[in-house]
Design a protein around this motif. Structure first.
Motif, short mmCIF file in Angstrom:
data_model
loop_
_atom_site.label_atom_id
_atom_site.label_comp_id
_atom_site.label_asym_id
_atom_site.label_seq_id
_atom_site.Cartn_x
_atom_site.Cartn_y
_atom_site.Cartn_z
N LEU A 51 0.83 -1.20 0.00
CA LEU A 51 0.00 0.00 0.00
C LEU A 51 0.87 1.25 0.00
N ALA A 52 0.25 2.36 -0.41
CA ALA A 52 0.95 3.64 -0.38
C ALA A 52 1.16 4.07 1.07
N MET A 53 2.35 4.54 1.35
CA MET A 53 2.67 4.99 2.70
C MET A 53 3.36 6.34 2.58
N GLU A 278 5.02 3.02 -2.52
CA GLU A 278 4.40 1.72 -2.28
C GLU A 278 5.33 0.88 -1.41
N VAL A 279 4.81 0.36 -0.28
CA VAL A 279 5.60 -0.48 0.62
C VAL A 279 4.72 -1.61 1.14
N LEU A 280 5.38 -2.67 1.69
CA LEU A 280 4.64 -3.67 2.45
C LEU A 280 4.34 -3.08 3.81
N ARG A 281 3.07 -3.03 4.18
CA ARG A 281 2.66 -2.32 5.37
C ARG A 281 1.80 -3.22 6.24
N ILE A 282 2.07 -3.24 7.56
CA ILE A 282 1.27 -4.02 8.49
C ILE A 282 0.88 -3.15 9.69
N SER A 283 -0.09 -3.64 10.43
CA SER A 283 -0.52 -2.92 11.62
C SER A 283 0.55 -3.02 12.71
N GLU A 284 0.73 -1.93 13.45
CA GLU A 284 1.68 -1.95 14.56
C GLU A 284 1.29 -2.98 15.62
N GLU A 321 6.26 -0.09 8.15
CA GLU A 321 6.75 -0.65 6.90
C GLU A 321 7.57 -1.90 7.18
N VAL A 322 7.38 -2.94 6.34
CA VAL A 322 8.15 -4.18 6.45
C VAL A 322 9.20 -4.19 5.34
N ILE A 323 10.46 -4.22 5.74
CA ILE A 323 11.54 -4.23 4.76
C ILE A 323 11.85 -5.66 4.32
N SER A 324 11.87 -6.59 5.27
CA SER A 324 12.15 -7.99 4.93
C SER A 324 11.48 -8.90 5.95
N GLY A 325 11.32 -10.18 5.55
CA GLY A 325 10.73 -11.17 6.45
C GLY A 325 9.32 -11.57 6.10
N LEU A 326 8.62 -10.75 5.31
CA LEU A 326 7.26 -11.07 4.89
C LEU A 326 7.12 -10.83 3.39
N ARG A 327 6.12 -11.50 2.82
CA ARG A 327 5.78 -11.29 1.42
C ARG A 327 4.33 -10.85 1.30
N GLU A 328 4.05 -10.18 0.21
CA GLU A 328 2.66 -9.76 -0.02
C GLU A 328 1.76 -10.99 -0.10
N GLY A 329 0.65 -10.95 0.63
CA GLY A 329 -0.27 -12.07 0.66
C GLY A 329 -0.14 -12.94 1.89
N ASP A 330 0.99 -12.83 2.62
CA ASP A 330 1.12 -13.60 3.87
C ASP A 330 0.04 -13.18 4.85
N GLU A 331 -0.47 -14.16 5.61
CA GLU A 331 -1.48 -13.88 6.63
C GLU A 331 -0.80 -13.84 8.00
N ILE A 332 -1.02 -12.78 8.74
CA ILE A 332 -0.40 -12.63 10.05
C ILE A 332 -1.47 -12.31 11.09
N VAL A 333 -1.11 -12.54 12.35
CA VAL A 333 -2.01 -12.22 13.46
C VAL A 333 -1.79 -10.75 13.82
N ILE A 334 -2.89 -9.98 13.88
CA ILE A 334 -2.76 -8.56 14.21
C ILE A 334 -3.37 -8.21 15.57
N GLU A 335 -4.13 -9.14 16.16
CA GLU A 335 -4.66 -8.94 17.51
C GLU A 335 -4.63 -10.27 18.25
#
Length: 351
Positions: A51-53, A278-284, A321-335
Motif C-alpha cells: 500500500l501507499a505509505m 508503495e511499501v509492504l505495510r502491516i498494523s503496529e 513498513e516491512v523491509i524484509s521477512g514477509l511477502r505480499e499475501g502472507d497472513e499474520i495475526v494482528i490482535e
C-alpha cells in the motif's frame, strides 16, 4: 474367618484399582480440555498488502493573502469619489476613489502651455543658429528651459494620475476607513485590497527536514472553522535562511481558495507530505518486540502460527513498513499475539 478376610482384601484391592482408574480418566479429560482450549485461541488476522505509505510533518501556519495592500491617499485633499463596498470584488484598474484634482489639472495645463511656447522659441533659435554663431548660447539656454519644463510636466501629470486611486490587481476590498467628502491627509488609509483567490500559508519546520522538502511538494491544511475538511495545496517557496534561535526554516505554500473559505490571518494546521511510495505495510499491533528485534506470527494453511523475525522501516501512526521477512499475501495475526506461541492452532475472529 480367614475366608472373610481374604474377600475383604480383594474388595479393597478392587476399590483401589477402580479409584486409580477414575483418577487417570479424569486427568486425561482435563488434558484434553486444556488442549482444546489451546487449539481454540481466538485472534484477528490480516493479509500483508502493498500500500501507499506517506510520511508527513505537522506544523502550525498562518494564512496570508496572495497579494495584499493598503490603498492610501497620496496627498492631502478632499475625497470627491469613493467606490468602496466592503467585501466587493474589484478588477484590476477599477477606480476605487478620487481626490479633488482641480489644482493638479490646472498645473498640468499651465506647464503644457509653457512647454509649447518654449518649444516654438527653441525652433526659432535653431534657425538663427545656422546663420549666426552668437545665437548658439541662446539655443543652449532655451534647450535647458524646455528640458526643465518637460520634467516638471511629467511630475505634474504623475501627481494628477495619483489623485485617482485604482485597484492594482484583482481582489476583494476590506473595510472602509473614510467617508466620501472627507478631507484626508497624505498617507491616510482608505481601505485594503486582498487577492484571496489563492491563499498563501506560512509555516516552519525543523532543520532536519530541510534536505527532504522541495518546491511542489503537496500540503494540506485544516482549520477549526471547517472541522476535518482538508484544503489541498503545494509548497511554493522555501526561505534561504534558518532561524538561528529555533533552528527552523520558514516554508510558504499556495492553496486554491476560489470559495474564499480561508482568510488571511487564519491559524491553519498544516500537513506537509515528504514522500509517498508503495511499501509492504502491516498494523503496529501485529509486532511482538523482543529486545532489539521485531517478530510477527504467520498463519499457515492449517491455521497454525509460527513466530518469525522481520525487519521494519518507516513508521506512521498505526502502521509500520516491512523491509524484509514477509511477502505480499502472507497472513499474520494482528490482535492477540501475546496469547500465542509457535505451533498453536488459532480460531480467526474477523480478518
Amino acid at each position: 474367618m480367614a475366608q472373610l478376610h481374604s474377600r475383604l482384601i480383594w474388595f479393597i484391592l478392587l476399590a483401589m484399582l477402580f479409584f486409580v482408574g477414575f483418577l487417570y480418566w479424569q486427568t486425561q479429560q482435563t488434558n484434553g480440555t486444556n488442549r482444546s482450549r489451546v487449539a481454540d485461541v481466538a485472534v484477528k488476522t490480516a493479509k500483508v498488502e502493498s500500500l501507499a505509505m506517506s510520511r508527513e510533518v505537522s506544523a502550525l501556519g498562518t494564512g496570508i493573502a496572495n497579494n495584499s495592500i493598503q490603498l492610501i491617499a497620496p496627498s492631502s485633499e478632499f475625497l470627491i469619489e469613493l467606490n468602496v463596498s466592503e467585501g466587493k470584488k474589484v478588477e484590476q484598474g477599477e477606480v476605487i476613489a478620487r481626490l479633488n484634482n482641480v489644482q493638479q489639472r490646472a498645473r498640468v495645463a499651465e506647464l503644457d502651455a509653457v512647454l509649447m511656447e518654449q518649444s516654438r522659441q527653441l525652433d526659432r533659435l535653431k534657425n538663427l543658429a545656422t546663420t549666426q554663431a552668437a545665437a548658439q548660447s541662446l539655443l543652449d539656454e532655451q534647450q535647458s528651459k524646455v528640458n526643465s519644463t518637460k520634467a516638471q510636466l511629467d511630475i505634474a501629470r504623475q501627481q494628477l494620475t495619483e489623485m485617482t486611486i485604482k485597484a492594482p490587481f484583482t481582489g476583494h476590498l476590506g473595510l472602509r476607513q473614510v467617508s466620501q467628502g472627507a478631507y484626508v491627509s497624505g498617507g491616510t488609509v482608505i481601505t485594503t485590497l486582498d487577492d484571496m483567490q489563492q491563499l498563501r500559508v506560512a509555516f516552519s519546520i525543523a532543520e532536519r527536514y530541510l534536505a527532504e522538502v522541495a518546491v511542489g511538494m503537496p500540503i494540506s491544511v485544516t482549520n477549526v472553522a471547517y472541522g476535518n475538511i482538508k484544503f489541498q495545496g503545494k509548497v511554493s517557496a522555501i526561505d534561504t535562511r534558518l532561524d538561528p534561535i529555533t533552528r527552523s526554516v520558514t516554508i510558504h505554500g499556495i492553496i486554491d481558495n476560489e470559495s474564499l473559505q480561508l482568510r488571511p490571518g487564519m491559524l491553519l494546521n498544516v500537513q506537509l507530505q515528504l514522500e509517498n511510495r508503495e511499501v509492504l505495510r502491516i498494523s503496529e499491533k501485529a509486532l511482538l518486540p523482543q529486545q532489539n528485534r521485531q517478530y510477527v506470527f504467520i498463519v499457515d494453511s492449517e491455521n497454525k502460527v509460527q513466530q518469525k523475525e522481520i525487519e521494519v522501516g518507516q513508521r506512521i501512526p498505526g502502521w509500520v513498513e516491512v523491509i524484509s521477512g514477509l511477502r505480499e499475501g502472507d497472513e499474520i495475526v494482528i490482535e492477540g499475539v501475546q496469547k500465542l506461541r509457535t505451533g498453536v492452532t488459532i480460531s480467526k475472529v474477523g480478518g
